[in-house]
Design a protein around this motif. Structure first.
Motif, PDB file in Angstrom:
ATOM      1  N   ASN A   1       0.857  -1.187  -0.050  1.00  0.00           N
ATOM      2  CA  ASN A   1      -0.027  -0.001   0.068  1.00  0.00           C
ATOM      3  C   ASN A   1       0.881   1.270   0.184  1.00  0.00           C
ATOM      4  N   VAL A   2       0.317   2.150  -0.683  1.00  0.00           N
ATOM      5  CA  VAL A   2       0.923   3.507  -0.856  1.00  0.00           C
ATOM      6  C   VAL A   2      -0.417   4.280  -0.480  1.00  0.00           C
ATOM      7  N   THR A   3      -0.291   5.533   0.599  1.00  0.00           N
ATOM      8  CA  THR A   3      -1.450   6.244   0.650  1.00  0.00           C
ATOM      9  C   THR A   3      -0.936   7.674   0.673  1.00  0.00           C
ATOM     10  N   ASP A   4      -1.802   8.537   0.876  1.00  0.00           N
ATOM     11  CA  ASP A   4      -1.859  10.001   0.923  1.00  0.00           C
ATOM     12  C   ASP A   4      -1.303  10.384   2.227  1.00  0.00           C
ATOM     13  N   GLN A   5      -1.193   9.588   3.261  1.00  0.00           N
ATOM     14  CA  GLN A   5      -0.779   9.792   4.638  1.00  0.00           C
ATOM     15  C   GLN A   5       0.733  10.042   4.579  1.00  0.00           C
ATOM     16  N   LEU A   6       1.214  11.035   5.326  1.00  0.00           N
ATOM     17  CA  LEU A   6       2.822  11.044   5.502  1.00  0.00           C
ATOM     18  C   LEU A   6       3.248   9.778   6.514  1.00  0.00           C
TER      19      LEU A   6
ATOM     20  N   LEU B   1      10.052   0.451  -3.525  1.00  0.00           N
ATOM     21  CA  LEU B   1       8.850   1.207  -3.905  1.00  0.00           C
ATOM     22  C   LEU B   1       9.368   2.452  -5.101  1.00  0.00           C
ATOM     23  N   THR B   2       8.613   2.716  -6.126  1.00  0.00           N
ATOM     24  CA  THR B   2       9.222   3.637  -6.900  1.00  0.00           C
ATOM     25  C   THR B   2       8.132   4.838  -7.314  1.00  0.00           C
ATOM     26  N   ASP B   3       8.310   6.078  -6.845  1.00  0.00           N
ATOM     27  CA  ASP B   3       7.317   6.859  -6.996  1.00  0.00           C
ATOM     28  C   ASP B   3       7.230   7.746  -8.374  1.00  0.00           C
ATOM     29  N   TYR B   4       6.460   8.623  -8.880  1.00  0.00           N
ATOM     30  CA  TYR B   4       6.172   9.042 -10.125  1.00  0.00           C
ATOM     31  C   TYR B   4       7.391  10.098 -10.500  1.00  0.00           C
TER      32      TYR B   4
ATOM     33  N   SER C   1       9.927   7.606   5.456  1.00  0.00           N
ATOM     34  CA  SER C   1       8.638   8.316   5.432  1.00  0.00           C
ATOM     35  C   SER C   1       8.550   9.299   4.076  1.00  0.00           C
ATOM     36  N   PHE C   2       7.268   9.068   3.505  1.00  0.00           N
ATOM     37  CA  PHE C   2       6.848   9.886   2.311  1.00  0.00           C
ATOM     38  C   PHE C   2       5.421   9.671   2.025  1.00  0.00           C
ATOM     39  N   LEU C   3       4.745  10.538   1.609  1.00  0.00           N
ATOM     40  CA  LEU C   3       3.397  10.681   1.325  1.00  0.00           C
ATOM     41  C   LEU C   3       3.121  10.508  -0.291  1.00  0.00           C
ATOM     42  N   GLY C   4       2.105   9.741  -0.651  1.00  0.00           N
ATOM     43  CA  GLY C   4       1.640   9.638  -2.116  1.00  0.00           C
ATOM     44  C   GLY C   4       0.851  10.772  -2.698  1.00  0.00           C
ATOM     45  N   ARG C   5       1.108  11.047  -3.771  1.00  0.00           N
ATOM     46  CA  ARG C   5       0.360  12.483  -4.274  1.00  0.00           C
ATOM     47  C   ARG C   5      -0.649  11.950  -5.338  1.00  0.00           C
ATOM     48  N   TYR C   6      -1.907  12.684  -5.246  1.00  0.00           N
ATOM     49  CA  TYR C   6      -3.124  12.279  -6.413  1.00  0.00           C
ATOM     50  C   TYR C   6      -2.346  12.256  -7.741  1.00  0.00           C
TER      51      TYR C   6
END
Length: 264
Positions: free
Chosen positions: A40-45, A74-77, A96-101
């Protein structure tokens, strides 16, 4: 919190601060143990998590053996890689990081010479407007049902998953919805469940996730199998978003929000 009036009876709900641990009760029909990846990756920090285990035969307990020693990334945008740390057997956490919409995230698991990958795009967040309680009386029976209200955005396809926990215990019912029939409308979503009957004083956590189309198919398939009476096992493993067929589980980039209430 806005107050909603639901016939034939209504009770107001009090918002509390807190949250319940989200536990996935994954029950499988395979006799041969298979790899199970849940990410899971969420929009919560905070740290983002991946759990890895193996399925067990149906005549065993539902305690899934953790899988140790995997290399999980994990790889982000932006192409930034986060190598996850195994803090306990089978549980892998990122920094620690948060996902973006509206951005795409990927996971890669390397284990025993094999590589498993999956991707998911986090939808824009749809916020909870309010919650209420429907109380219905049939002869000597009283049924209480949680209702969640939200405004579905127009001109875009939206998919949702709701998780209901009562006194810290997640109910077995799976709630997966889309906006096929209510696109752009103000939605009144009843969360019918008979696993744990609601009673006065119960502390209830409602989590609302905005999920992508592939995750909707996964959870909706699960919900339909349970609705057809397969409460102990699933007759077929739901389609997931991994690159190979011989792995179970899912990878989801989604938004999350909670309402915590007490039943009056």
């Amino acid at each position: 919190m806005k107050v909603k009036y639901i016939l034939p009876a209504i009770a107001l709900l009090s918002i509390l601060i807190g949250s319940c641990k989200n536990v996935i009760d994954l029950k499988l029909n395979d006799a041969t143990p298979q790899l199970v990846i849940e990410g899971n990756v969420t929009d919560q920090l905070g740290p983002q998590a991946v759990t890895i285990s193996r399925s067990v035969p149906l005549d065993n307990t539902n305690s899934f053996p953790p899988v140790k020693g995997a290399v999980v990334t994990l790889t982000d945008y932006k192409g930034t890689n986060y190598t996850l740390i195994e803090r306990s057997p089978g549980y892998y956490y990122s920094s620690s990081f948060l996902g973006r919409y509206n951005e795409k995230y990927s996971v890669k698991v390397q284990l025993d010479g094999k590589t498993y990958t999956a991707s998911s795009t986090m939808p824009a967040k749809v916020t909870i407007d309010s919650v209420a309680l429907s109380v219905e009386h049939f002869a000597s029976t009283t049924t209480k049902t949680i209702i969640i209200f939200y405004q579905d955005p127009p001109s875009v396809s939206n998919q949702y998953r709701f998780i209901l926990s009562i006194n810290g215990v997640q109910v077995k019912q799976i709630f997966a919805r889309n906006d096929q029939f209510n696109n752009g409308r103000f939605v009144q979503q009843l969360l019918f469940q008979d696993d744990i009957p609601l009673k006065s004083g119960d502390r209830v956590d409602i989590e609302m996730q905005c999920i992508d189309a592939l995750m909707y198919t996964y959870w909706y398939t699960f919900s339909q199998q349970k609705a057809n009476g397969f409460n102990s096992t699933t007759p077929a493993n739901p389609p997931n978003n991994f690159n190979v067929d011989n792995v179970l589980g899912y990878f989801s980039a989604h938004t999350t929000q909670h309402k915590n209430i007490i039943i009056p």
